[in-house]
Design a protein around this motif. Structure first.
Motif, mmCIF file in Angstrom:
data_model
loop_
_atom_site.group_PDB
_atom_site.id
_atom_site.type_symbol
_atom_site.label_atom_id
_atom_site.label_comp_id
_atom_site.label_asym_id
_atom_site.label_seq_id
_atom_site.Cartn_x
_atom_site.Cartn_y
_atom_site.Cartn_z
ATOM 1 N N UNK A 145 30.063 -44.783 -12.312
ATOM 2 C CA UNK A 145 30.765 -43.811 -13.129
ATOM 3 C C UNK A 145 31.950 -43.295 -12.320
ATOM 4 N N UNK A 146 33.123 -43.285 -12.938
ATOM 5 C CA UNK A 146 34.368 -43.108 -12.188
ATOM 6 C C UNK A 146 35.248 -42.028 -12.812
ATOM 7 N N UNK A 147 35.844 -41.193 -11.964
ATOM 8 C CA UNK A 147 36.920 -40.301 -12.353
ATOM 9 C C UNK A 147 38.236 -40.932 -11.903
ATOM 10 N N UNK A 148 38.988 -41.465 -12.860
ATOM 11 C CA UNK A 148 40.278 -42.081 -12.577
ATOM 12 C C UNK A 148 41.367 -41.051 -12.862
ATOM 13 N N UNK A 149 42.215 -40.698 -11.873
ATOM 14 C CA UNK A 149 43.213 -39.643 -12.092
ATOM 15 C C UNK A 149 44.276 -39.995 -13.120
ATOM 16 N N UNK A 150 44.333 -41.247 -13.553
ATOM 17 C CA UNK A 150 45.294 -41.619 -14.596
ATOM 18 C C UNK A 150 44.738 -41.374 -15.991
ATOM 19 N N UNK A 151 43.467 -40.922 -16.077
ATOM 20 C CA UNK A 151 42.816 -40.742 -17.373
ATOM 21 C C UNK A 151 41.896 -39.523 -17.292
ATOM 22 N N UNK A 152 42.006 -38.616 -18.244
ATOM 23 C CA UNK A 152 41.176 -37.412 -18.222
ATOM 24 C C UNK A 152 39.728 -37.701 -18.596
ATOM 25 N N UNK A 153 39.467 -38.848 -19.232
ATOM 26 C CA UNK A 153 38.104 -39.215 -19.601
ATOM 27 C C UNK A 153 37.396 -39.855 -18.409
ATOM 28 N N UNK A 154 36.104 -39.560 -18.257
ATOM 29 C CA UNK A 154 35.318 -40.238 -17.224
ATOM 30 C C UNK A 154 35.071 -41.669 -17.655
ATOM 31 N N UNK A 155 35.261 -42.608 -16.732
ATOM 32 C CA UNK A 155 35.096 -44.019 -17.046
ATOM 33 C C UNK A 155 33.818 -44.594 -16.475
ATOM 34 N N UNK A 156 33.561 -45.843 -16.838
ATOM 35 C CA UNK A 156 32.365 -46.536 -16.365
ATOM 36 C C UNK A 156 32.731 -48.002 -16.178
ATOM 37 N N UNK A 157 32.329 -48.584 -15.079
ATOM 38 C CA UNK A 157 32.677 -49.980 -14.819
ATOM 39 C C UNK A 157 31.457 -50.737 -14.313
ATOM 40 N N UNK A 158 31.454 -52.046 -14.525
ATOM 41 C CA UNK A 158 30.374 -52.893 -14.044
ATOM 42 C C UNK A 158 30.440 -52.945 -12.517
ATOM 43 N N UNK A 159 29.386 -52.494 -11.874
ATOM 44 C CA UNK A 159 29.388 -52.366 -10.416
ATOM 45 C C UNK A 159 29.618 -53.711 -9.726
ATOM 46 N N UNK A 160 28.847 -54.717 -10.106
ATOM 47 C CA UNK A 160 28.961 -55.991 -9.418
ATOM 48 C C UNK A 160 30.303 -56.652 -9.692
ATOM 49 N N UNK A 161 30.813 -56.484 -10.909
ATOM 50 C CA UNK A 161 32.132 -57.033 -11.225
ATOM 51 C C UNK A 161 33.215 -56.422 -10.359
ATOM 52 N N UNK A 162 33.153 -55.105 -10.162
ATOM 53 C CA UNK A 162 34.123 -54.430 -9.303
ATOM 54 C C UNK A 162 34.002 -54.903 -7.865
#
Length: 425
Positions: A145-162
């Motif tokens: 689960x990620x806080x990306x400063x370019x987006x006010x919404x909290x994001x989610x990414x596939x851990x192994x893919x990243x």
């Protein structure tokens, strides 16, 4: 539906999205483990400005630890056309934090989040880097689960893919905690921490022109892991300091063997070939890249630049540059190169507009500003361009000497020597 515990609905809806993330979700929901954990830390969103992802991320982390941090103050301290990794850590350590850098893994993420420690994650592309905050994980979905400063919404990414996509840069993580809470990091094993620490100290030594100290740190890295990408990167940094193009090329080729078709290593090799190879060899190398899987706008730019040296190829070069502008309209380098072509074609007014676009988009690039001034002077718009340079000096004088040197150069070009000395004073 998933976050509310309605897994049956989530499983039914996920395949309809026809997206890799949701396809993974559907597969995991079909065979969901009985045990699982979703953990999220309350890190607030801080929206970045242009190229200020690192100050925004540090601001968010500082506020999480109840240490008031002003985004713009951090920008003024460490940001100039982006932010280097060592400046991020220097800022943290100078503002009362203990910092640890490491290679991000699923295990280290879970250990840190479970201790209540969010951390910065750096991702790197061919000619860009981005800093964001990992604030949680989900073991059922296999996500961060990620806080990306370019987006006010909290994001989610596939851990192994990243992790797989970012192997050539770690990916690098940096955990910071207030010094009085250093116990939160005790006992946590962080991958490659020793190498990251030596790399950081090496870069600091080079900033201080301590060449011997940097060499000693490189020797320590070689003794630890001679073929690790961080060790090779450190060797390349010293070679760059020494203007040793042959060693730089050797490092780039070594890294390309470890991480084939990785854009930033291809750029490193290309930069070496500028000194070590002829134009035809560079053209062949660039054409191969542009026709291959690593084709990106930066290589279209470089290919156009090589083609543009031959006026007979101006049409083809301009076509590549227009393609790059469509893909990345905020990249000033493409406008600058297209302006050079239009100027050579005697389309001076169009070229001047393009030079202005480039100088505004690449506001910390001195060559773009100088080109805009030279074109403006030729078309008798000197005062407008001089005002532009003076404004840059006023905004950036506290962070870099370069805008001052460019303004001084402009006054010198106009034989206004007393004003040049005023800038230097």
């Amino acid at each position: 539906a998933y976050q509310h515990g309605d897994h049956a609905t989530a499983a039914r809806l996920a395949p309809l999205a026809e997206h890799a993330y949701f396809n993974n979700m559907a597969e995991r929901l079909a065979d969901m483990p009985a045990e699982g954990k979703r953990s999220i830390l309350p890190v607030e969103a801080v929206r970045q400005h242009h190229q200020t992802c690192a100050p925004a991320t540090l601001t968010a982390l500082g506020r999480y630890w109840s240490k008031p941090v002003d985004h713009q103050e951090v920008v003024q301290e460490i940001c100039y056309g982006g932010t280097s990794a060592q400046k991020e850590r220097v800022w943290a350590e100078e503002h009362g934090f203990l910092a640890r850098e490491f290679r991000v893994t699923a295990e280290s993420t879970a250990a840190l989040i479970d201790r209540g420690v969010p951390f910065a994650l750096e991702t790197q592309g061919t000619d860009w880097g981005h800093l964001q905050t990992i604030v949680g994980y989900d073991t059922r979905m296999g996500t961060f689960l990620v806080r990306d400063p370019s987006n006010l919404m909290r994001g989610e990414c596939l851990a192994q893919g990243l992790l797989d996509a970012c192997q050539s840069s770690g990916p690098r993580g940096m955990a910071i905690v207030p010094r009085e809470q250093a116990h939160l990091l005790e006992g946590i094993e962080l991958s490659d921490e020793r190498l990251f620490d030596l790399s950081y100290r090496l870069r600091r030594a080079m900033e201080g022109h301590d060449r011997d100290g940097a060499q000693q740190l490189l020797n320590e890295m070689r003794a630890l892991e001679p073929n690790h990408w961080l060790t090779i990167d450190a060797r390349a940094r010293l070679a760059h300091y020494d203007t040793d193009s042959a060693t730089l090329l050797n490092c780039a080729e070594h890294l390309l063997r470890k991480f084939p078709d990785t854009g930033r290593f291809l750029v490193s090799k290309l930069n070496c070939l500028t000194d070590l190879a002829g134009r035809e060899d560079r053209l062949a190398f660039l054409k191969e890249i542009c026709d291959g899987p690593a084709s990106e706008p930066i290589f279209w730019q470089r290919y156009a630049g090589e083609l543009a040296d031959d006026a007979r190829e101006h049409g083809v070069a301009a076509s590549w540059l227009r393609r790059a502008i469509r893909a990345r309209p905020s990249d000033g380098a493409s406008y600058r190169m297209l302006a050079d072509i239009r100027w050579a074609q005697r389309l001076r007014e169009e070229a001047l507009d393009l030079y202005r676009f480039a100088a505004c988009l690449e506001e910390t690039n001195e060559e773009c500003s100088k080109a805009y001034f030279a074109a403006s002077r030729h078309l008798k718009q000197t005062d407008v361009a001089l005002s532009f340079l003076d404004d840059r000096f006023g905004r950036f004088a506290g962070r870099s000497s370069r805008p001052a040197l460019t303004l001084c150069w402009a006054y010198d070009e106009l034989d206004r020597i007393p004003e040049a000395f005023d800038v230097l004073d």
